[in-house]
Design a protein around this motif. Structure first.
Motif, PDB file in Angstrom:
ATOM      1  N   ILE A   1       0.838  -1.050   0.166  1.00  0.00           N
ATOM      2  CA  ILE A   1      -0.025  -0.071  -0.123  1.00  0.00           C
ATOM      3  C   ILE A   1       0.888   1.380   0.050  1.00  0.00           C
ATOM      4  N   ASP A   3      -3.613   4.019  -1.809  1.00  0.00           N
ATOM      5  CA  ASP A   3      -3.780   4.021  -3.434  1.00  0.00           C
ATOM      6  C   ASP A   3      -4.691   2.906  -3.704  1.00  0.00           C
ATOM      7  N   LYS A   4      -5.306   1.765  -2.712  1.00  0.00           N
ATOM      8  CA  LYS A   4      -6.314   0.989  -3.100  1.00  0.00           C
ATOM      9  C   LYS A   4      -7.675   1.217  -2.869  1.00  0.00           C
ATOM     10  N   THR A  51     -12.431   1.266  -4.732  1.00  0.00           N
ATOM     11  CA  THR A  51     -11.334   0.502  -5.077  1.00  0.00           C
ATOM     12  C   THR A  51     -10.053   1.262  -5.884  1.00  0.00           C
ATOM     13  N   HIS A  52     -10.318   2.681  -6.142  1.00  0.00           N
ATOM     14  CA  HIS A  52      -9.396   3.425  -6.941  1.00  0.00           C
ATOM     15  C   HIS A  52      -8.729   4.222  -5.853  1.00  0.00           C
ATOM     16  N   ALA A  53      -7.385   4.868  -6.321  1.00  0.00           N
ATOM     17  CA  ALA A  53      -6.757   5.605  -5.475  1.00  0.00           C
ATOM     18  C   ALA A  53      -7.298   6.716  -5.028  1.00  0.00           C
ATOM     19  N   LYS A  55     -13.301   0.690   3.132  1.00  0.00           N
ATOM     20  CA  LYS A  55     -13.192   0.262   1.789  1.00  0.00           C
ATOM     21  C   LYS A  55     -14.474   0.334   0.960  1.00  0.00           C
TER      22      LYS A  55
END
Length: 972
Positions: free
Chosen positions: A514, A533-534, A557-559, A554
């Motif tokens: 990460i 970044d995740k 799913t993108h940065a 979460k």
């Protein structure tokens, strides 16, 4: 009363020019005291800088560190970004050397540390030689290899010569006697080495006419010498020089590995070359070992390969010859010392590091006197022991007890002492080694990973830095000390127990790869959000950096690219690379953040996320997002539920310009509430057309268009800041382009003298934070692990504003050829002519020249001057001229001065290029292999029926087109 036009016409024929950077090359021959004396008498009038750099946190590990410790000083010389730094780690003081446009890639010094060399690599690269006594540049070499990037540079130990390396088709070396002040090298030579082949190069410290280049497989020995010619049968010496070089052949053996470093040995005139597999190649002039053998430098052709010694099992990164001792550092952190025959004498036991990347010893040899008292403990008389002054170094000898001194590995166990040294490691920073005690004192505990994000605590003196390797640092910018560092990869690692049928029972550890992408403190300073970044979002303790989110949020799913808090710090919004906006709310009873909802309303990247200070009817703060799709989206947080973020409105805010950033815009404090509005909901937007725009976000109407700074790139970051002095508050606009940072005096009106800027980072400024109460700016750059700390200089903006003058004086520099030029005369003539048209072209009545023209005639006057606004731009132009942003009652006329400012602010900042027009024809023309064609009738039909069409009236175009034609024929 004299009209404004005639007032401008009666001014003497003068032209104000944009101030440019002064040429200071003639100053390099002067001392610092001479420069200061001349500056006091006003001989030099330099453009002031809006920010003065005060501290740099971090260094460039690829360049290395040079030890300048001499006579008790503790100074390290290293590169950081586009600067060089002299850092005294005992007093925690820093002297920063500025003068490079690009990243500093090479540093060097002479053996005494008197002369320092810095060099950058890029277009318009330079080499600067500094005097370490007054930190002033004594010589600057511009483009040493013309238009080729500079690869390496080194200085001889006696400070006489410079050797530079650049790559054309092959490697080219240039040799300089820099003190002569020439701008061309005294000798150059092309060497048959491919691009990037030279790993290291250096002068022979004992014979400075000799130098060596090293590749992965060979060494090249060379000399510099004067050219001799035969004149009238006699051999005559000239003042010209030449370089001679040859490769020293040896039999390649893959078991020895690649060459990594080398050193010259004074006692034997040998050259020792270390390899990647722990071997040392010995080159010399004789096969037999002869101590204290001194060879002539011109006898370079006799140098040959002698033998290979396998001395270590790991890759040797460093090999140095110092005081008759050979020191090496390898890839597992071992530091060993050998004699001139490469017999092991000693190795460091007192500390361990991960990997040795560099070593630099003190300038002066160690001066000491070994005492052997009978008692094992110190007696009171120890302090009364007086040592003499060492004749070789001029220093008082250090008192050492024999039993505390390290002993060598020989059978006699003799005392073993070398100079103290600085060691550079791979991941554990830079340290200073006291050899007697074998203690490692950390000088710089910095990670080599690039910095990616920045956050500033609103109350405490802490700045938070995020890195690409998943680590986060909390730095005290007042004490200039690292407070705490955490590793997110270590915290979120997963330990997998061994399988039941496993024989070894090994535990597998999985660390997530990460990276920190975004950091943000809340306005209250009670929350610190971190985006990865995740797409994970975590929360940290704002001062001790404890991770409060054991399970990261979460929801994307993108940065994560943007994080914004509301004014009350109870709402948080994030934007990611996938063009999605997510909102979170803070529960004050359970002290946790909960997810509200998300929405993807943009089809291009989100460029700005703004929490406005005003609330909606449901009590939630307004949230806006701007995108590269030119869309402004307003979200309704109060009506959102079930993880769905409600959209209140979606509006296009520009026709062609792409918004790059936006901030809330408040009404100025000095407006009159009776004649001007104080309740306008506004935001300030900067776009890719080098313009600022004040937009009413309730109606999406553009209230004002202002010309921005015309640097190489447009403004992409802004912040409204306040300065308080003597109970007087002054507003400034802090801005940043791709690589420039600057200040602008308020109000923004397109005056080019109201802003000053300087180079912030050589590649790109990726994040910045400003602390108003301290007047400190923090910035980080792309592909750089360093953080810059700047002190704001508001006086620079005030000085340049006064230099610009009043009325239209500061705007003349924006007009082609200034006030006496053709364009200003055409503006004045057309301003007269538009009054004639408004009074009637064929009217027999007496003409009256006034200071004003009707606002409705502005579009035609703009077109007559070569600026052809679209219908959308015409509407913005009329609205701005009528209301001047804040007026309650619209105006009907505009004077000459206001018109010139309006024209300069609204016309294209860089003009219309042929390339842009050609690309426009690609959409409706016929594209062949090389040409774009279109017949006349199709072109007229396209202009008449599409977009802002040209409407026809019989056989003639409409009023706007006819009068534009008349204007251009009459005055063009």
């Amino acid at each position: 009363m004299e009209s404004s036009i005639e007032k401008f016409h009666s001014v003497p024929n003068l032209q104000r020019k944009m101030s440019s950077e002064p040429d200071i090359r003639h100053l390099y021959s002067l001392s610092l005291s001479q420069i200061r004396k001349r500056a006091e008498f006003g001989e030099y009038n330099y453009k002031p800088s809006p920010f003065n750099i005060r501290w740099i946190h971090g260094y460039n590990p690829k360049v290395g560190v040079i030890n300048l410790n001499d006579k008790g000083s503790t100074i390290a010389f290293y590169a950081a970004g586009n600067c060089a730094v002299l850092y005294n780690w005992t007093t925690n003081n820093m002297m920063i050397l500025q003068g490079h446009k690009h990243v500093v890639t090479c540093i060097s010094s002479d053996s005494a540390g008197k002369w320092l060399v810095t060099a950058d690599s890029g277009s318009e690269n330079v080499i600067i030689i500094w005097d370490s006594t007054d930190y002033f540049p004594q010589k600057t070499i511009f483009n040493p290899h013309r238009n080729v990037k500079l690869a390496k540079v080194t200085m001889s130990t006696d400070a006489k010569y410079l050797l530079t390396l650049g790559y054309h088709e092959k490697a080219t070396i240039s040799w300089w006697i820099w003190s002569f002040g020439h701008d061309v090298p005294h000798a150059s030579l092309e060497v048959g080495i491919p691009r990037g082949g030279v790993i290291e190069m250096d002068f022979n410290p004992h014979q400075s006419e000799q130098f060596l280049l090293m590749t992965k497989s060979n060494i090249w020995i060379g000399i510099s010498a004067k050219i001799f010619i035969i004149e009238r049968g006699l051999l005559k010496e000239t003042n010209d020089y030449e370089l001679k070089i040859r490769v020293v052949e040896h039999k390649l053996n893959p078991e020895n590995g690649r060459l990594t470093c080398f050193t010259f040995v004074q006692e034997t005139s040998q050259i020792l070359v270390a390899t990647s597999r722990g071997a040392v190649l010995v080159y010399g002039y004789n096969i037999e070992y002869k101590k204290k053998e001194i060879m002539d430098a011109t006898n370079y052709e006799s140098l040959k390969f002698i033998k290979v010694l396998k001395v270590e099992q790991r890759k040797i990164h460093v090999i140095k010859s110092i005081d008759g001792i050979i020191a090496t550092g390898n890839s597992i952190g071992e530091i060993r010392f050998y004699d001139s025959q490469m017999k092991l004498l000693y190795w460091v036991h007192g500390f361990t590091v991960d990997c040795i990347k560099g070593m630099s010893f003190n300038i002066s040899p160690r001066s000491y006197k070994i005492l052997d008292p009978k008692y094992r403990t110190l007696c009171p008389c120890w302090e009364k022991v007086v040592t003499e002054v060492d004749a070789s170094t001029g220093q008082i000898q250090q008192k050492l007890i024999k039993k505390d001194i390290p002993s060598d590995a020989t059978s006699a166990g003799k005392p073993f002492l070398v100079r103290d040294f600085i060691v550079c490691t791979s991941n554990e920073g830079v340290g200073f080694v006291d050899f007697v005690t074998e203690k490692l004192v950390t000088i710089m505990d910095n990670k080599p990973s690039p910095a990616t994000s920045l956050a500033l605590h609103p109350e405490k003196p802490y700045v938070c830095i995020g890195y690409a390797d998943g680590s986060i640092e909390l730095f005290n910018y007042v004490q200039h000390k690292l407070f705490v560092r955490i590793d997110l990869r270590e915290h979120y690692k997963v330990v997998i127990p061994p399988k039941e049928d496993s024989i070894k029972g090994d535990v597998e550890i999985m660390k997530p790869q990460i990276s920190v992408k975004c950091l943000k403190y809340s306005p209250s300073g009670l929350h610190l959000a971190c985006g990865l970044d995740k797409g994970e979002l975590i929360f940290l303790h704002p001062t001790i950096m404890n991770i409060l989110t054991q399970t990261p949020h979460k929801d994307t799913t993108h940065a994560i690219t943007h994080i914004e808090f509301s004014t009350d710090s109870l709402s948080l919004a994030i934007a990611d690379k996938g063009r999605t906006v997510c909102v979170y709310k803070y529960d004050c009873t359970e002290f946790v953040w909960s997810f509200v909802g998300k929405h993807r309303a943009h089809y291009k990247d989100i460029t700005a996320l703004i929490f406005l200070p005003k609330k909606n009817a449901n009590g939630e703060y307004k949230l806006l997002s701007l995108g590269a799709d030119r869309i402004m989206v307003e979200y309704d947080i109060g009506s959102s539920s079930d993880e769905y973020l409600e959209v209140l409105s979606m509006d296009r805010i520009d026709q062609s310009a792409v918004p790059l950033y936006g901030i809330p815009w408040n009404n100025p404090p000095d407006i009159d509430p009776e004649t001007q509005r104080t309740d306008l909901p506004m935001i300030l937007i900067c776009n890719d057309e080098f313009k600022y725009k004040i937009v009413n976000y309730a109606t999406t109407m553009t209230l004002s268009t202002i010309l921005g700074p015309k640097y190489e790139h447009p403004v992409c970051r802004m912040q409204l800041i306040m300065s308080k002095k003597d109970d007087v508050e002054t507003q400034y606009l802090l801005f940043a382009t791709r690589n420039v940072i600057g200040l602008r005096k308020m109000p923004i009106d397109g005056n080019p003298w109201k802003h000053v800027a300087l180079l912030g980072h050589p590649i790109q400024v990726i994040d910045l934070c400003y602390r108003e109460d301290h007047g400190i700016l923090f910035t980080i750059g792309s592909r750089d692990s360093c953080m810059y700390q700047w002190a704001a200089n508001y006086r620079s903006v005030e000085t340049t504003s006064k230099q610009g003058g009043g009325d239209l004086d500061p705007y003349y520099c924006l007009i082609e050829n200034g006030r006496p030029g053709w364009l200003f005369h055409e503006i004045r003539d057309l301003f007269y002519y538009i009054q004639i048209l408004c009074q009637g072209t064929f009217s027999p009545a007496m003409r009256r020249v006034k200071d004003y023209i009707p606002i409705e005639s502005l579009p035609d006057l703009m077109r007559a001057l070569g600026y052809f606004p679209s219908d959308y731009e015409v509407e913005n132009l009329i609205v701005e001229a009528k209301y001047k942003v804040y007026n309650r009652t619209p105006s009907t006329e505009i004077d000459f001065e206001e018109f010139v400012k309006l024209y300069l602010n609204h016309r294209p900042a860089l003009g219309e290029s042929f390339k842009k027009i050609r690309n426009a024809f690609r959409y409706f023309g016929t594209v062949d292999d090389t040409n774009i064609s279109m017949n006349r009738e199709d072109f007229i039909s396209m202009l008449s029926n599409n977009g802002n069409n040209f409407r026809r009236t019989g056989n003639k175009y409409n009023w706007h087109t006819r009068h534009r034609y008349v204007f251009r024929c009459s005055f063009g």
